[in-house]
Scaffold this active site. Sequence first.
Site, PDB file in Angstrom:
ATOM      1  N   ILE A  51       9.375  17.226 -20.148  1.00 28.30           N
ATOM      2  CA  ILE A  51       9.257  16.329 -18.734  1.00 28.30           C
ATOM      3  C   ILE A  51       8.212  15.517 -19.150  1.00 28.30           C
ATOM      4  O   ILE A  51       6.904  15.912 -18.952  1.00 28.30           O
ATOM      5  CB  ILE A  51       9.187  17.472 -17.517  1.00 28.30           C
ATOM      6  CG1 ILE A  51      10.525  17.936 -17.571  1.00 28.30           C
ATOM      7  CG2 ILE A  51       8.945  16.312 -16.555  1.00 28.30           C
ATOM      8  CD1 ILE A  51      10.383  18.876 -16.193  1.00 28.30           C
ATOM      9  N   PRO A  52       8.476  14.077 -19.340  1.00 34.10           N
ATOM     10  CA  PRO A  52       7.429  13.280 -19.899  1.00 34.10           C
ATOM     11  C   PRO A  52       6.233  12.885 -18.789  1.00 34.10           C
ATOM     12  O   PRO A  52       6.393  11.575 -18.535  1.00 34.10           O
ATOM     13  CB  PRO A  52       8.362  11.921 -20.262  1.00 34.10           C
ATOM     14  CG  PRO A  52       9.687  11.915 -19.369  1.00 34.10           C
ATOM     15  CD  PRO A  52       9.687  13.347 -19.109  1.00 34.10           C
ATOM     16  N   CYS A  53       5.641  13.719 -18.275  1.00 33.87           N
ATOM     17  CA  CYS A  53       4.490  13.141 -17.286  1.00 33.87           C
ATOM     18  C   CYS A  53       3.501  12.227 -18.308  1.00 33.87           C
ATOM     19  O   CYS A  53       2.633  11.707 -17.255  1.00 33.87           O
ATOM     20  CB  CYS A  53       3.985  14.408 -16.911  1.00 33.87           C
ATOM     21  SG  CYS A  53       3.020  15.324 -18.145  1.00 33.87           S
ATOM     22  N   HIS A  54       3.518  12.000 -19.455  1.00 32.60           N
ATOM     23  CA  HIS A  54       2.534  11.264 -20.100  1.00 32.60           C
ATOM     24  C   HIS A  54       3.188   9.687 -19.549  1.00 32.60           C
ATOM     25  O   HIS A  54       2.510   8.634 -19.956  1.00 32.60           O
ATOM     26  CB  HIS A  54       2.667  11.271 -21.578  1.00 32.60           C
ATOM     27  CG  HIS A  54       4.061  11.190 -22.247  1.00 32.60           C
ATOM     28  ND1 HIS A  54       5.047  12.348 -22.384  1.00 32.60           N
ATOM     29  CD2 HIS A  54       4.702  10.103 -23.094  1.00 32.60           C
ATOM     30  CE1 HIS A  54       6.075  11.855 -22.727  1.00 32.60           C
ATOM     31  NE2 HIS A  54       5.921  10.617 -23.360  1.00 32.60           N
TER      32      HIS A  54
END
Length: 256
Positions: free
Chosen positions: A163-166
């Site tokens: 889950i691409p929280c970046h």
Amino acid sequence: MTDTPTADRPAPDPLLAGLRDLAEPAPTTLTDRVVDGWVRAPSPLGEVYAVAGAGGVRLLRTAAHAGDLEVFLEEYRTRHGRPVRPATRPPRGLLPALRGTGGPPELDLTDVGDFARQVLAATARIPAGQVRPYGWVAREAGHPKAVRAVGTALARNPVPLLIPCHRVVRGDGGLGQYLSGAGDKATLLAGEGLDLDRVADLAAAGTRLIGSDTTGVVCFPSCHHARRITDAHRRGFASLDRARAAGYRPCRDCRP
DNA sequence: GAGTCGGCAGTCT
DNA sequence: CAGACTGCCGACT
């Protein structure tokens, strides 16, 4: 995920942890027999550790951030109160996802709170190579004022990279903080093809949105629509209000 | 641009 | 259980 604990013997250290887990009370029901398994896998941030159960991946950390495997496994045990043993193979889809060549594998987020799950779901919709502000995630998650709480929820993202929280950045154009360090955030975004120099230039110029004077649509600068606008027709805006005042409407894809 | 303070979910006490 | 505290932010001095 099989349940043959002897297959694929891990390195000595993990083996000790595995033995420790086997010392836990024996499971009594069939579902209890589904013991979660950990694996190592390569990623753009180097090696990662991941744990998956029958429902999907539940926890992932970079080796560099976790410190060492035992610390990681301990985090898993305290978070989920479950034993974990070495898995014989990585969960389906994990390796391609970490390579960036596929969608996320099955994820098990059952232990994540309601708000956090909404935040993670919104975050998962941000395409690779693009970024959205924390405020955008807050709005998409249905809690437009909970901007800071979004930061808190993402800081506790159990499955970064998947889950691409970046891809969630500050509204002023800065990249903001990241679980395993701001440097990792920049590394990941650059690896996805985001032009960090351009992001910095736009931030310095106060340009938050970009519109096309031929379509009258404004986008976040990293939206794929915005990237197609030719120089002659590109126009920058400091806010959505400014863009609207100039007669522009928000892009239906990136929803600024 | 640095400092301040609002707003909010989670966690701690 | 209520209140304090904290945190990958943001808007406004």
